[in-house]
Scaffold this motif. Sequence first.
Motif, mmCIF file in Angstrom:
data_model
loop_
_atom_site.group_PDB
_atom_site.id
_atom_site.type_symbol
_atom_site.label_atom_id
_atom_site.label_comp_id
_atom_site.label_asym_id
_atom_site.label_seq_id
_atom_site.Cartn_x
_atom_site.Cartn_y
_atom_site.Cartn_z
ATOM 1 N N LEU A 623 -32.486 78.593 -0.715
ATOM 2 C CA LEU A 623 -33.536 78.402 -1.399
ATOM 3 C C LEU A 623 -33.779 79.595 -2.298
ATOM 4 C CD1 LEU A 623 -35.676 76.011 -2.373
ATOM 5 C CD2 LEU A 623 -37.279 77.126 -0.586
ATOM 6 N N ASP A 624 -33.533 79.795 -3.407
ATOM 7 C CA ASP A 624 -33.659 81.092 -4.115
ATOM 8 C C ASP A 624 -33.039 82.011 -3.228
ATOM 9 O OD1 ASP A 624 -34.809 79.752 -6.189
ATOM 10 O OD2 ASP A 624 -36.747 80.261 -5.875
ATOM 11 N N GLY A 625 -31.972 81.930 -2.731
ATOM 12 C CA GLY A 625 -31.118 83.149 -1.910
ATOM 13 C C GLY A 625 -31.756 83.424 -0.566
ATOM 14 N N ASN A 627 -32.232 81.395 3.257
ATOM 15 C CA ASN A 627 -32.059 80.263 4.153
ATOM 16 C C ASN A 627 -33.439 80.020 5.101
ATOM 17 O OD1 ASN A 627 -32.082 81.750 6.753
ATOM 18 N ND2 ASN A 627 -29.688 81.710 6.514
ATOM 19 N N ILE A 628 -33.521 78.955 5.624
ATOM 20 C CA ILE A 628 -34.748 78.556 6.438
ATOM 21 C C ILE A 628 -34.921 79.505 7.686
ATOM 22 C CG2 ILE A 628 -33.484 77.327 8.482
ATOM 23 C CD1 ILE A 628 -36.538 75.948 6.763
ATOM 24 N N LYS A 629 -34.146 80.315 8.185
ATOM 25 C CA LYS A 629 -34.351 81.196 9.241
ATOM 26 C C LYS A 629 -35.103 82.593 8.464
ATOM 27 C CE LYS A 629 -34.799 83.026 13.404
ATOM 28 N NZ LYS A 629 -35.722 82.642 14.045
ATOM 29 N N ASP A 630 -34.491 82.635 7.530
ATOM 30 C CA ASP A 630 -34.917 84.082 6.411
ATOM 31 C C ASP A 630 -36.410 83.904 5.958
ATOM 32 O OD1 ASP A 630 -32.380 85.227 6.252
ATOM 33 O OD2 ASP A 630 -31.806 84.270 4.470
ATOM 34 N N ILE A 631 -36.831 82.486 5.682
ATOM 35 C CA ILE A 631 -38.135 82.168 5.526
ATOM 36 C C ILE A 631 -39.140 82.343 6.624
ATOM 37 C CG2 ILE A 631 -39.668 80.258 4.481
ATOM 38 C CD1 ILE A 631 -37.531 79.503 2.795
ATOM 39 N N LEU A 632 -38.575 81.875 7.794
ATOM 40 C CA LEU A 632 -39.615 82.021 9.255
ATOM 41 C C LEU A 632 -39.490 83.377 9.531
ATOM 42 C CD1 LEU A 632 -38.133 79.004 11.064
ATOM 43 C CD2 LEU A 632 -40.331 78.928 10.034
ATOM 44 N N SER A 633 -38.589 84.312 9.133
ATOM 45 C CA SER A 633 -38.942 85.628 9.605
ATOM 46 C C SER A 633 -39.764 86.382 8.401
ATOM 47 C CB SER A 633 -37.335 86.384 9.303
ATOM 48 O OG SER A 633 -36.764 85.631 10.317
ATOM 49 N N MET A 634 -40.128 85.875 7.508
ATOM 50 C CA MET A 634 -41.141 86.353 6.579
ATOM 51 C C MET A 634 -42.529 86.604 7.156
ATOM 52 S SD MET A 634 -40.249 84.674 2.756
ATOM 53 C CE MET A 634 -38.568 84.785 2.050
ATOM 54 N N THR A 635 -43.276 87.679 6.509
ATOM 55 C CA THR A 635 -44.634 87.933 7.127
ATOM 56 C C THR A 635 -45.245 86.853 5.833
ATOM 57 O OG1 THR A 635 -45.026 89.557 5.275
ATOM 58 C CG2 THR A 635 -44.308 90.255 7.560
ATOM 59 N N VAL A 636 -46.466 86.552 6.195
ATOM 60 C CA VAL A 636 -47.516 85.889 5.319
ATOM 61 C C VAL A 636 -47.506 86.383 3.793
ATOM 62 C CG1 VAL A 636 -49.965 85.074 4.816
ATOM 63 C CG2 VAL A 636 -48.911 84.983 7.224
ATOM 64 N N PHE A 642 -42.742 84.910 -2.196
ATOM 65 C CA PHE A 642 -41.793 84.128 -2.406
ATOM 66 C C PHE A 642 -41.989 82.865 -2.999
ATOM 67 C CE2 PHE A 642 -38.341 81.027 -0.641
ATOM 68 C CZ PHE A 642 -37.405 81.350 -1.320
ATOM 69 N N PHE A 643 -43.080 82.184 -2.258
ATOM 70 C CA PHE A 643 -43.213 80.616 -2.739
ATOM 71 C C PHE A 643 -44.234 80.546 -3.793
ATOM 72 C CE2 PHE A 643 -42.036 80.209 1.629
ATOM 73 C CZ PHE A 643 -41.042 78.973 1.618
ATOM 74 N N LYS A 644 -44.627 81.561 -4.301
ATOM 75 C CA LYS A 644 -45.703 81.681 -5.514
ATOM 76 C C LYS A 644 -45.262 80.508 -6.484
ATOM 77 C CE LYS A 644 -47.556 85.556 -6.747
ATOM 78 N NZ LYS A 644 -47.837 86.795 -7.452
ATOM 79 N N GLY A 645 -45.908 79.636 -6.990
ATOM 80 C CA GLY A 645 -45.637 78.535 -7.832
ATOM 81 C C GLY A 645 -44.702 77.486 -7.646
#
Length: 782
Positions: A623-625, A627-636, A642-645
Amino acid sequence: MNGFIEIKNARIHNLKGVDVKIPKNKLTVITGVSGSGKSSLAFDTLYEEGKRRYLMFSGTQFIVDSTPSFDSMTGLSPTVAVEQRIIRQSNPRSTVGTRTKISNMLAMLFAAYGVRDDKYNDGIPLTMEMFQKNSPKGMCVKCLGTGFIKELDEEKLFEDLSQKIEDVCLGLGKRGITKRMLDSFCKYHNISPTDKLSTLTDEQLNFLKYGDNGKSSFMGFVPWIMHTTNGAFSTSSRLEYLLTNAGYMGKASCPKCGGAGLGEQAAHTAIGGKTISELENMYIKDLYEFLATVPITSPLLSEILVKLNCMVDVGLHHLALSRPVPTLSGGEIQRLFLASYIIAEMDSIIFVFDEPTIGLHEVEKAKLIEILKNLVGRGNTVIAVEHDEKFIRSADYIIDLGPNAGVLGGELIFQGGFEEFLYCKNSNTSPYLRGEETLEMEKRIRTIDMLNVLKIENAALHNLKNVTAEIPLGLMVGVAGVSGSGKSSLISDTLVPKLKEMLNTKCITDDEDEEFTYESNNVIISGTEHIKKCFVIDQKPIGRSRTSCPATYTGMFDRIRALFAKESGLSAGLFTVNSEGGCKVCKGDGEIHYHVGFGNFINLECEACGGTGFIPEVLEVMLDGKNIKDILSMTVDEAAEFFKGKDKSIDKILATLSRVGMNYITLGQKTPTISGGESQRIKLAKELSKGQNAKDAIYILDEPTTGLSFHDSQKLLKLLRELVDKGNTVILTEHDPYVLSNCDYIIEMGVGGGNDGGNIIAAGTPKELKQNSNSIIGRYLK
C-alpha cells in the motif's frame, strides 16, 4: 577494576547508536520525555544482555544465537529487572503472602506452635500443608480452596415459562450426552423437548429441575449444571461462561469455610487467639505489631517479622497477605518485588527499576529513595527510569535521552551529575528542574455547585469507615491520599461497580477481569440522573492476547486491513496474524519461546517468518510502497503522515493517540510491553476518537500521568481540561501535586493507610486545602 558499565553503539528500537557510561555502586536515573528510548536502553539493552550472559553461564546449556543490538558492553554483573507491567502477574491464586513466601512461613509457624480447639483435635500431628489452601490436605472440601462456590439463580433460570424445555441452559440440551438424557426424560414422561415450560405440570417441572429419582437417565437441570461446572468457581467451561454472562450464575462466599478456602484443622487452630486466615486478612502493619507481641521464641517468627517490617518500609503497610496479586497496581507490584530483593541481602547486583515512585504519595517517596540508596550502600548498582522531580534530585548520576519521542528521540542528551544537568540546554527535562518552565496551572476558577453532585453514602469496603463523599459534577475532581488511605476502595471498588450496575450499558469499561469485584450492597449512590454516560479508564492491560496491539485495540486495524484488501482484491482476513495470514510455525507471534529453566524464557525470532508473524504472500502486498508489517512498525506520528487523507477514521484515532501523549508507540507494539499508564492513555484515546463530543459524561481515571514526563503531562492535562470545558466531569485518583493543583476540587483520604485511613480528612479547592491544617497534600500543592 573499571568503575563503569559501558555500552557502545546501542541501537535497539529508536536508539541512535548511543554510547553511555553508567557508574557502578551509584543511584542512576535515566530520564527524558515519554518514548525517548529510556526503557530501550535500561531494559531492552542492559537488562536483556545481563540476563542472556547469566543464563549462558548458569548451566542451562542454552546458547543464544541472536543479533546483538549494540557493539560492546563491559562492566556488567548479574542484572535484575523490577518492572511494573501487570500483565505478567496474572495468576489469580497468587497473593501477597504466596509471592513473598510469608504465607508458607506462617503455615510452618502454625504447624509448630498452633493451639488447637480440643473439639477438633483428632490426634494427628499438625503439618504445614494443613494451613495451605492450595494443598489437598489444607483446602476446604466444598470450595476446593477458592473461598467461593457457584450460586445458581434457579428462579431466574426457569422464570420464562415460554421457553422450550431444550432451551433451558441456553440450548445446551440440544446436543451430545445432554440430548440423550433429555430425550430419555421426555420419553418417560410423555412430553417433547420442544414443549414449552408452561405446558408442564408442577410435578413435571419439579422433575425437570431436580430429577425424577432415576425413573429416566436425566438427573435434573440443576444437579446437572452443578455437576458439569464441577463445584469450585471457574469460568473455564462454555456452560459456565454462558450461564454467568446471562446472569444465571454468580459466586458467593463458601458457607463451609467462610471464604477462607481452608479446611477444619486450620479453622480451629490459633496463635495468640487468631487463626491463620485472620492473620492473613490483617493489614501488614497491624500483622507486624500483633506478631511482635506473640510469646514465641523462634528464628522463624523473627524472619517473618523482618519480612513484614521490610514491606512496611517500602510502602506496602496497607496490603494484606491475602490480597490477590492481580489486584495490585503496577507500583505496588514493583515494591513487592523490591521488598523480596532487600530481604535477600544481595550485593554486586545491577537493579533496573521502572518508575519506582509510581503510586506513592509525596510523603512516602523520601522513604523509598532512602531504601534504594541503602541497596547502593550494600554494594549494588541501582538504575531507575524515572520522571519524578524529587527522585531526579536525589540521584548520583543522570542520563537524559531525547530530545523528543520516537524517531525524534533516541539520542544521548546528557550524562553526569545533577548540578551540571540543571544547565543542559538541549534537554526537555532540565528547564522544569531549574524552574524556567513550570507546568501550566489552571487559572480559571470554575464555579462549584454542591447541589449538582454525585453522592456516595455508607461506603464501608476494606478500610472505609462508612464514608459519605460528594463529588461535584462538571469539574475536574482529584482524589488524593497516602497509599492504602482508601482512594481505590472508594472510587474503583465502590463507585465504579455501583455505576456499572445503575447505568448498565451507559457505563463503558473493560471487563477483562471480573474475578475481583467486591460486594458493596449497603452503599447508596445518588445524582446519577445528571450523568448521561460513564467512561472507566483504568490501567489494566489492553487486549487479551499476546498478538494484541494498539492498532487492534483501537479498532484502527480493521480499517487498515480493509485498505489492503481493497488494494489487492484478497480477503481482509489474510492481513492479520490471528487468521489465515498468520505464520503457522509461531502462530503469528513472530517469536519462538524457549524455556531455559528457573522460570526463565528466551524469545528467539521465528525463522519461518523472519519475525514478522505473517506468511510470505501477505508481505508481498503493498500500500503506497509499504506492506502490512511496515505499517505495524510505524510510530503513531509516522502513521499519521502515511495515512493522511486515506481514511478519516484512521486519521482521527492517530490524532487522538498523539494528543494523549502516545505519539511514540508503534501501531503493532505487543500488549505485554505496554505499561499500565500507557494502557490507560490508549483507552482514553479510543473513547475520545469516537467523536461523540459527550456532554454530562463522567470520566474516571487512575493516575493518568503515570509514566509521563513534565513535558507530556502538560499535554494530557490540557486534554482533560477540554473535556471539562465541554460540560463533563473528570475524576482522577492521583498523587502528583501538579495534577492535583490543576483540579477544581480535591477529596483527600487518610489520615494514614490501612486501619489509619478510610476517612475523608479534607475536601475543597486546592486553595482551601493549602489552608486546611488537616490536609497532608495541601502543603505540596503548587
